[in-house]
Design a protein around this motif. Sequence first.
Motif, PDB file in Angstrom:
ATOM      1  N   LEU A  28      36.705  47.488 -32.353  1.00 28.09           N
ATOM      2  CA  LEU A  28      36.357  48.126 -31.079  1.00 28.09           C
ATOM      3  C   LEU A  28      34.875  47.997 -30.769  1.00 28.09           C
ATOM      4  O   LEU A  28      34.490  47.632 -29.656  1.00 28.09           O
ATOM      5  N   LYS A  29      34.046  48.288 -31.744  1.00 28.19           N
ATOM      6  CA  LYS A  29      32.601  48.228 -31.534  1.00 28.19           C
ATOM      7  C   LYS A  29      32.146  46.812 -31.200  1.00 28.19           C
ATOM      8  O   LYS A  29      31.358  46.601 -30.273  1.00 28.19           O
ATOM      9  N   LEU A  30      32.624  45.842 -31.969  1.00 27.93           N
ATOM     10  CA  LEU A  30      32.213  44.462 -31.762  1.00 27.93           C
ATOM     11  C   LEU A  30      32.676  43.947 -30.402  1.00 27.93           C
ATOM     12  O   LEU A  30      31.901  43.326 -29.669  1.00 27.93           O
ATOM     13  N   ALA A  31      33.921  44.228 -30.051  1.00 26.32           N
ATOM     14  CA  ALA A  31      34.454  43.765 -28.765  1.00 26.32           C
ATOM     15  C   ALA A  31      33.696  44.400 -27.600  1.00 26.32           C
ATOM     16  O   ALA A  31      33.336  43.703 -26.647  1.00 26.32           O
ATOM     17  N   CYS A  32      33.433  45.691 -27.680  1.00 26.90           N
ATOM     18  CA  CYS A  32      32.706  46.365 -26.597  1.00 26.90           C
ATOM     19  C   CYS A  32      31.288  45.824 -26.464  1.00 26.90           C
ATOM     20  O   CYS A  32      30.804  45.584 -25.347  1.00 26.90           O
ATOM     21  N   TYR A  33      30.641  45.608 -27.583  1.00 25.77           N
ATOM     22  CA  TYR A  33      29.275  45.078 -27.544  1.00 25.77           C
ATOM     23  C   TYR A  33      29.247  43.678 -26.933  1.00 25.77           C
ATOM     24  O   TYR A  33      28.463  43.401 -26.024  1.00 25.77           O
ATOM     25  N   LEU A  34      30.100  42.783 -27.431  1.00 30.78           N
ATOM     26  CA  LEU A  34      30.110  41.407 -26.944  1.00 30.78           C
ATOM     27  C   LEU A  34      30.537  41.330 -25.478  1.00 30.78           C
ATOM     28  O   LEU A  34      29.995  40.532 -24.708  1.00 30.78           O
ATOM     29  N   HIS A  35      31.486  42.161 -25.095  1.00 30.71           N
ATOM     30  CA  HIS A  35      31.962  42.215 -23.708  1.00 30.71           C
ATOM     31  C   HIS A  35      30.802  42.611 -22.780  1.00 30.71           C
ATOM     32  O   HIS A  35      30.564  41.975 -21.753  1.00 30.71           O
ATOM     33  N   GLY A  36      30.072  43.634 -23.158  1.00 28.80           N
ATOM     34  CA  GLY A  36      28.953  44.108 -22.348  1.00 28.80           C
ATOM     35  C   GLY A  36      27.798  43.131 -22.301  1.00 28.80           C
ATOM     36  O   GLY A  36      27.210  42.892 -21.243  1.00 28.80           O
ATOM     37  N   LYS A  37      27.434  42.546 -23.449  1.00 30.39           N
ATOM     38  CA  LYS A  37      26.327  41.595 -23.484  1.00 30.39           C
ATOM     39  C   LYS A  37      26.655  40.340 -22.689  1.00 30.39           C
ATOM     40  O   LYS A  37      25.787  39.782 -22.023  1.00 30.39           O
ATOM     41  N   THR A  38      27.901  39.898 -22.751  1.00 29.22           N
ATOM     42  CA  THR A  38      28.313  38.736 -21.966  1.00 29.22           C
ATOM     43  C   THR A  38      28.225  39.052 -20.475  1.00 29.22           C
ATOM     44  O   THR A  38      27.770  38.226 -19.674  1.00 29.22           O
ATOM     45  N   ALA A  39      28.637  40.248 -20.096  1.00 28.60           N
ATOM     46  CA  ALA A  39      28.533  40.656 -18.693  1.00 28.60           C
ATOM     47  C   ALA A  39      27.073  40.735 -18.252  1.00 28.60           C
ATOM     48  O   ALA A  39      26.744  40.349 -17.122  1.00 28.60           O
ATOM     49  N   ASP A  40      26.195  41.192 -19.116  1.00 28.30           N
ATOM     50  CA  ASP A  40      24.761  41.216 -18.797  1.00 28.30           C
ATOM     51  C   ASP A  40      24.239  39.809 -18.529  1.00 28.30           C
ATOM     52  O   ASP A  40      23.489  39.585 -17.579  1.00 28.30           O
ATOM     53  N   LEU A  41      24.645  38.862 -19.365  1.00 24.23           N
ATOM     54  CA  LEU A  41      24.232  37.478 -19.182  1.00 24.23           C
ATOM     55  C   LEU A  41      24.760  36.923 -17.852  1.00 24.23           C
ATOM     56  O   LEU A  41      24.022  36.282 -17.099  1.00 24.23           O
ATOM     57  N   LEU A  42      26.010  37.197 -17.564  1.00 22.59           N
ATOM     58  CA  LEU A  42      26.596  36.739 -16.309  1.00 22.59           C
ATOM     59  C   LEU A  42      25.901  37.363 -15.098  1.00 22.59           C
ATOM     60  O   LEU A  42      25.711  36.703 -14.079  1.00 22.59           O
ATOM     61  N   ALA A  43      25.526  38.626 -15.214  1.00 21.86           N
ATOM     62  CA  ALA A  43      24.824  39.294 -14.114  1.00 21.86           C
ATOM     63  C   ALA A  43      23.490  38.621 -13.836  1.00 21.86           C
ATOM     64  O   ALA A  43      23.073  38.492 -12.686  1.00 21.86           O
ATOM     65  N   GLU A  44      22.823  38.169 -14.890  1.00 25.30           N
ATOM     66  CA  GLU A  44      21.558  37.455 -14.717  1.00 25.30           C
ATOM     67  C   GLU A  44      21.779  36.101 -14.055  1.00 25.30           C
ATOM     68  O   GLU A  44      21.004  35.682 -13.205  1.00 25.30           O
ATOM     69  N   LYS A  45      22.834  35.400 -14.470  1.00 22.29           N
ATOM     70  CA  LYS A  45      23.100  34.041 -13.980  1.00 22.29           C
ATOM     71  C   LYS A  45      23.722  34.018 -12.588  1.00 22.29           C
ATOM     72  O   LYS A  45      23.378  33.177 -11.773  1.00 22.29           O
ATOM     73  N   LYS A  46      24.678  34.928 -12.343  1.00 24.88           N
ATOM     74  CA  LYS A  46      25.462  34.870 -11.105  1.00 24.88           C
ATOM     75  C   LYS A  46      25.267  36.065 -10.193  1.00 24.88           C
ATOM     76  O   LYS A  46      25.883  36.126  -9.138  1.00 24.88           O
ATOM     77  N   GLY A  47      24.508  37.042 -10.614  1.00 24.85           N
ATOM     78  CA  GLY A  47      24.350  38.259  -9.823  1.00 24.85           C
ATOM     79  C   GLY A  47      25.374  39.296 -10.264  1.00 24.85           C
ATOM     80  O   GLY A  47      26.407  38.961 -10.838  1.00 24.85           O
ATOM     81  N   LYS A  48      25.068  40.538  -9.985  1.00 27.92           N
ATOM     82  CA  LYS A  48      25.923  41.633 -10.471  1.00 27.92           C
ATOM     83  C   LYS A  48      27.327  41.607  -9.910  1.00 27.92           C
ATOM     84  O   LYS A  48      28.256  42.106 -10.527  1.00 27.92           O
ATOM     85  N   THR A  49      27.507  41.054  -8.736  1.00 29.41           N
ATOM     86  CA  THR A  49      28.854  41.007  -8.151  1.00 29.41           C
ATOM     87  C   THR A  49      29.364  39.574  -8.012  1.00 29.41           C
ATOM     88  O   THR A  49      30.370  39.343  -7.367  1.00 29.41           O
ATOM     89  N   GLY A  50      28.686  38.636  -8.653  1.00 30.56           N
ATOM     90  CA  GLY A  50      29.047  37.237  -8.489  1.00 30.56           C
ATOM     91  C   GLY A  50      29.938  36.653  -9.558  1.00 30.56           C
ATOM     92  O   GLY A  50      30.093  35.444  -9.640  1.00 30.56           O
ATOM     93  N   PHE A  51      30.520  37.489 -10.413  1.00 32.46           N
ATOM     94  CA  PHE A  51      31.387  36.942 -11.457  1.00 32.46           C
ATOM     95  C   PHE A  51      32.680  37.735 -11.555  1.00 32.46           C
ATOM     96  O   PHE A  51      32.781  38.852 -11.086  1.00 32.46           O
ATOM     97  N   THR A  52      33.658  37.093 -12.162  1.00 27.95           N
ATOM     98  CA  THR A  52      34.979  37.717 -12.340  1.00 27.95           C
ATOM     99  C   THR A  52      35.340  37.728 -13.822  1.00 27.95           C
ATOM    100  O   THR A  52      34.610  37.174 -14.653  1.00 27.95           O
TER     101      THR A  52
END
Length: 64
Positions: A28-52
């Motif tokens: 649970l901890k690892l999945a939540c961490y990786l899920h969130g960090k990946t979303a942070d990276l995507l937000a930087e690359k595509k914008g906060k609402t630019g990814f699915t």
Amino acid sequence: MAQAGMGDVLSGMIAAFSGQKLIPADSLKLACYLHGKTADLLAEKKGKTGFTAKDLPEYLHIIF
């Protein structure tokens, strides 16, 4: 992160880590961490609402 499919990606990650014999709490901890960090990276690359949800697996390897 409040989009269709985000929870499905997270639950799939939890299941994958659990299938690798990790302690459930660690899965649970690892999945939540990786899920969130990946979303942070995507937000930087595509914008906060630019990814699915389908973008997350494509960028997960970078965080891993």
